[in-house]
Design an enzyme around this catalytic site. Structure first.
Site, PDB file in Angstrom:
ATOM      1  N   HIS A  15       0.844  -1.179   0.000  1.00  0.00           N
ATOM      2  CA  HIS A  15       0.000   0.000   0.000  1.00  0.00           C
ATOM      3  C   HIS A  15       0.890   1.243   0.000  1.00  0.00           C
ATOM      4  O   HIS A  15       1.984   1.222   0.542  1.00  0.00           O
ATOM      5  CB  HIS A  15      -0.895  -0.024   1.251  1.00  0.00           C
ATOM      6  CG  HIS A  15      -1.874   1.093   1.297  1.00  0.00           C
ATOM      7  ND1 HIS A  15      -2.921   1.188   0.418  1.00  0.00           N
ATOM      8  CD2 HIS A  15      -1.975   2.165   2.112  1.00  0.00           C
ATOM      9  CE1 HIS A  15      -3.628   2.274   0.698  1.00  0.00           C
ATOM     10  NE2 HIS A  15      -3.067   2.878   1.728  1.00  0.00           N
ATOM     11  N   ALA A  16       0.424   2.298  -0.609  1.00  0.00           N
ATOM     12  CA  ALA A  16       1.074   3.612  -0.643  1.00  0.00           C
ATOM     13  C   ALA A  16       2.587   3.549  -0.915  1.00  0.00           C
ATOM     14  O   ALA A  16       2.999   3.313  -2.038  1.00  0.00           O
ATOM     15  CB  ALA A  16       0.763   4.407   0.605  1.00  0.00           C
TER      16      ALA A  16
END
Length: 92
Positions: A15-16
């Protein structure tokens, strides 16, 4: 076609920040790489250079993913990307 299984090491999953690092590295390669959750059909694999695809994959810490590539340099490319996935980029 070359294939490599890697375990997501980042504490927040893919994620991210970890996804951005991975996508940037995949985009710089001379081969196209796909990624899928382990056990998913190869035809459901997504573009490993797309941050949106990576985040929609939903890979959490400890999940195993399958990286696939074809062509000259595929094995080396997959090893490079697997190393990125197997590093916790969120470690303090």
């Amino acid at each position: 076609m070359s294939e490599r299984i890697a375990t997501v090491a980042s504490s927040v999953g893919l994620h991210a920040r970890p996804a951005a690092i991975f996508a940037e590295a995949a985009a710089e390669l001379d081969v196209e790489v796909t990624i899928a959750m382990e056990g998913e059909p190869a035809e459901d694999a997504m573009d490993a250079a797309s941050i949106l695809s990576l985040m929609s994959l939903g890979a959490a810490h400890g999940d195993r993913v399958v990286l696939r590539a074809e062509g000259p340099g595929a094995d080396e490319a997959l090893e490079t990307l697997a190393t990125i996935l197997e590093t916790d980029h969120d470690a303090a």
